[in-house]
Design a protein around this motif. Structure first.
Motif, PDB file in Angstrom:
ATOM      1  N   TYR A  67      -1.812   1.828   6.214  1.00 45.15           N
ATOM      2  CA  TYR A  67      -2.490   0.717   5.555  1.00 45.15           C
ATOM      3  C   TYR A  67      -3.963   0.650   5.953  1.00 45.15           C
ATOM      4  O   TYR A  67      -4.407   1.269   6.929  1.00 45.15           O
ATOM      5  CB  TYR A  67      -1.802  -0.609   5.910  1.00 45.15           C
ATOM      6  CG  TYR A  67      -1.844  -0.951   7.392  1.00 45.15           C
ATOM      7  CD1 TYR A  67      -2.850  -1.757   7.920  1.00 45.15           C
ATOM      8  CD2 TYR A  67      -0.876  -0.470   8.264  1.00 45.15           C
ATOM      9  CE1 TYR A  67      -2.898  -2.067   9.267  1.00 45.15           C
ATOM     10  CE2 TYR A  67      -0.906  -0.774   9.618  1.00 45.15           C
ATOM     11  CZ  TYR A  67      -1.921  -1.570  10.116  1.00 45.15           C
ATOM     12  OH  TYR A  67      -1.974  -1.866  11.464  1.00 45.15           O
TER      13      TYR A  67
ATOM     14  N   HIS B  84      -6.888  -2.104   6.980  1.00 45.17           N
ATOM     15  CA  HIS B  84      -7.069  -3.483   7.448  1.00 45.17           C
ATOM     16  C   HIS B  84      -8.440  -3.596   8.105  1.00 45.17           C
ATOM     17  O   HIS B  84      -8.779  -2.821   8.998  1.00 45.17           O
ATOM     18  CB  HIS B  84      -5.980  -3.854   8.466  1.00 45.17           C
ATOM     19  CG  HIS B  84      -6.032  -5.283   8.908  1.00 45.17           C
ATOM     20  ND1 HIS B  84      -6.301  -5.657  10.201  1.00 45.17           N
ATOM     21  CD2 HIS B  84      -5.851  -6.442   8.218  1.00 45.17           C
ATOM     22  CE1 HIS B  84      -6.273  -6.979  10.301  1.00 45.17           C
ATOM     23  NE2 HIS B  84      -5.999  -7.476   9.115  1.00 45.17           N
ATOM     24  N   GLN B  85      -9.244  -4.525   7.604  1.00 43.13           N
ATOM     25  CA  GLN B  85     -10.598  -4.735   8.113  1.00 43.13           C
ATOM     26  C   GLN B  85     -11.402  -3.429   8.107  1.00 43.13           C
ATOM     27  O   GLN B  85     -12.112  -3.107   9.056  1.00 43.13           O
ATOM     28  CB  GLN B  85     -10.541  -5.338   9.514  1.00 43.13           C
ATOM     29  CG  GLN B  85      -9.898  -6.727   9.527  1.00 43.13           C
ATOM     30  CD  GLN B  85      -9.820  -7.345  10.914  1.00 43.13           C
ATOM     31  OE1 GLN B  85      -9.997  -6.662  11.922  1.00 43.13           O
ATOM     32  NE2 GLN B  85      -9.567  -8.639  10.964  1.00 43.13           N
TER      33      GLN B  85
ATOM     34  N   ILE C 195       0.542  -8.225  12.296  1.00 46.03           N
ATOM     35  CA  ILE C 195      -0.325  -8.577  11.170  1.00 46.03           C
ATOM     36  C   ILE C 195       0.579  -8.847   9.976  1.00 46.03           C
ATOM     37  O   ILE C 195       1.486  -8.055   9.697  1.00 46.03           O
ATOM     38  CB  ILE C 195      -1.282  -7.415  10.827  1.00 46.03           C
ATOM     39  CG1 ILE C 195      -2.119  -7.006  12.031  1.00 46.03           C
ATOM     40  CG2 ILE C 195      -2.177  -7.769   9.642  1.00 46.03           C
ATOM     41  CD1 ILE C 195      -2.863  -5.688  11.808  1.00 46.03           C
TER      42      ILE C 195
ATOM     43  N   GLU D 272       1.936  -8.427   6.461  1.00 45.74           N
ATOM     44  CA  GLU D 272       1.775  -7.321   5.516  1.00 45.74           C
ATOM     45  C   GLU D 272       0.936  -7.748   4.312  1.00 45.74           C
ATOM     46  O   GLU D 272       0.229  -6.933   3.714  1.00 45.74           O
ATOM     47  CB  GLU D 272       3.147  -6.817   5.054  1.00 45.74           C
ATOM     48  CG  GLU D 272       3.061  -5.569   4.205  1.00 45.74           C
ATOM     49  CD  GLU D 272       4.421  -5.040   3.782  1.00 45.74           C
ATOM     50  OE1 GLU D 272       4.449  -4.112   2.948  1.00 45.74           O
ATOM     51  OE2 GLU D 272       5.455  -5.544   4.277  1.00 45.74           O
TER      52      GLU D 272
ATOM     53  N   GLU E 237      -1.729  -9.205   4.246  1.00 48.01           N
ATOM     54  CA  GLU E 237      -3.164  -9.160   4.524  1.00 48.01           C
ATOM     55  C   GLU E 237      -3.744  -7.748   4.535  1.00 48.01           C
ATOM     56  O   GLU E 237      -4.936  -7.575   4.784  1.00 48.01           O
ATOM     57  CB  GLU E 237      -3.446  -9.828   5.879  1.00 48.01           C
ATOM     58  CG  GLU E 237      -3.145 -11.327   5.903  1.00 48.01           C
ATOM     59  CD  GLU E 237      -3.496 -11.973   7.231  1.00 48.01           C
ATOM     60  OE1 GLU E 237      -4.054 -11.254   8.106  1.00 48.01           O
ATOM     61  OE2 GLU E 237      -3.210 -13.172   7.396  1.00 48.01           O
ATOM     62  N   VAL E 238      -2.912  -6.748   4.278  1.00 45.45           N
ATOM     63  CA  VAL E 238      -3.401  -5.371   4.346  1.00 45.45           C
ATOM     64  C   VAL E 238      -3.342  -4.725   2.965  1.00 45.45           C
ATOM     65  O   VAL E 238      -2.688  -5.218   2.049  1.00 45.45           O
ATOM     66  CB  VAL E 238      -2.586  -4.536   5.355  1.00 45.45           C
ATOM     67  CG1 VAL E 238      -2.503  -5.237   6.704  1.00 45.45           C
ATOM     68  CG2 VAL E 238      -1.193  -4.204   4.830  1.00 45.45           C
ATOM     69  N   GLN E 239      -4.030  -3.607   2.848  1.00 44.21           N
ATOM     70  CA  GLN E 239      -4.008  -2.806   1.619  1.00 44.21           C
ATOM     71  C   GLN E 239      -3.175  -1.564   1.878  1.00 44.21           C
ATOM     72  O   GLN E 239      -3.419  -0.836   2.837  1.00 44.21           O
ATOM     73  CB  GLN E 239      -5.436  -2.423   1.241  1.00 44.21           C
ATOM     74  CG  GLN E 239      -5.554  -1.569  -0.015  1.00 44.21           C
ATOM     75  CD  GLN E 239      -7.004  -1.197  -0.308  1.00 44.21           C
ATOM     76  OE1 GLN E 239      -7.933  -1.922   0.065  1.00 44.21           O
ATOM     77  NE2 GLN E 239      -7.204  -0.063  -0.960  1.00 44.21           N
TER      78      GLN E 239
END
Length: 318
Positions: A8, A10-11, A54, A56, A58-60
């Motif tokens: 994934y 993330h940020q 985290i 899920e 909130e992630v790509q």
């Protein structure tokens, strides 16, 4: 025990993590390929992984098979699909193998772009197997040692431009357009006792909510062990490489009956393919811009659940 892993973003950073109940536990380390990830992370190590999680949501998603791995495919490998393709599974005695360009690999929720020149875009849900180690010489893979070769399983959708693949006899070209190979969302890592469940997975694909494909891996003609044995005598394989094991019946593609195929063989090439394309025009199952395709694979007992792919068909940008 199976373990579900997500690749994934993330940020702004690509990571890998263990997924459970909608939460991701990040896995320490940087892994630039699926091979690097598999070689550094055993199931036993990941089972005891702890730390902050985290959501899920909130992630790509990224593909759990990276584009620097091989993408190898089996064709006509389910009994019913062979029958609907005009083949006799009890007579066909060869394993059909081809490859897809790795540039077609995209995350499981990516749009599928329909090229402007493609008229007949088809779907093919497939069980993908991710290799655990390199194979650089002829080896005999059996049901008993298969766990030594298979790291885990993923969903693959082998999108296909049938008007390129069939009339042009171009499997690679017709199946390798960018976005034609969504993989994931999850890589389900397997332990030795989990591998037999690969024979009892249910594959289901829907288009706009209507079931088009539904079958079990019990219908496979050439299983992973014999296929890897055969491939090992042909080419090198590497940890992290992807083997897509074929699709069940229910595709949009329509193949003429054996009698019609014999009659067509006597026709000039141009006329033969004109009739083939006319037959495809009568199939409303082919994908259109705006269609929503969902694919899922799970075991009967739910211990293996590879998640859900969600792809919307989009028109190619001018």
């Amino acid at each position: 025990m199976t373990l579900h892993v997500l690749h994934y973003l993330h940020q702004g950073r690509a990571r890998w993590g263990v997924v459970a109940n909608g939460a991701i536990t990040p896995i320490p380390g940087e892994f630039k390929s699926t091979a690097e990830f598999i070689e550094a992370n055993s199931v036993e190590r990941l089972l005891v992984l702890g730390g902050p999680t985290i959501p899920e949501s909130e992630v790509q998603w990224l593909s759990p098979v990276t584009a620097n791995q091989q993408f190898i495919c089996q064709g006509a490998n389910y009994r019913q699909h062979m029958i609907e393709s005009g083949m006799d599974p009890d007579v066909k005695k060869f394993n059909m193998i081809f490859t897809k360009a790795t540039s077609c690999i995209v995350p499981a929720d990516s749009p599928v772009v329909k090229p402007s020149e493609v008229r007949f875009l088809d779907y093919e849900i497939e069980l993908g197997l991710v290799l655990k180690r390199d194979i650089t010489s002829r080896e005999t893979v059996t049901e008993e040692n298969l766990h030594e070769y298979i790291a885990g399983a993923v969903i693959v959708n082998d999108y296909s431009a049938r008007d390129v693949q069939i009339p042009q006899m171009q499997f690679y070209k017709g199946k390798s357009y960018r976005t034609f190979g969504p993989v994931g969302p999850y890589l389900c890592l397997l332990e030795k006792q989990d591998v037999p469940k690969l024979k009892e997975l249910v594959l289901t694909l829907t288009v706009n909510g209507t079931v088009r494909q539904n079958d079990s891996t019990a219908g496979l003609v050439y299983g992973p062990a014999e296929t890897l044995t055969e491939l090992s005598g042909v080419q090198d394989l590497h940890a992290g490489d992807l083997l897509a094991t074929g699709t069940p019946s229910g595709c949009a593609l329509s193949i003429p009956s054996p009698e019609k195929m014999r009659a067509a063989a006597q026709l000039p090439e141009a006329e033969k393919w004109r009739l083939f394309l006319k037959m495809q025009e009568e199939r409303p199952q082919y994908l259109r811009v705006g269609d929503v395709v969902e694919a899922q694979i799970a075991s009967y007992d739910g211990s293996i659940n590879l998640g859900v792919q969600h792809n919307v068909v989009m028109e190619e940008a001018a």
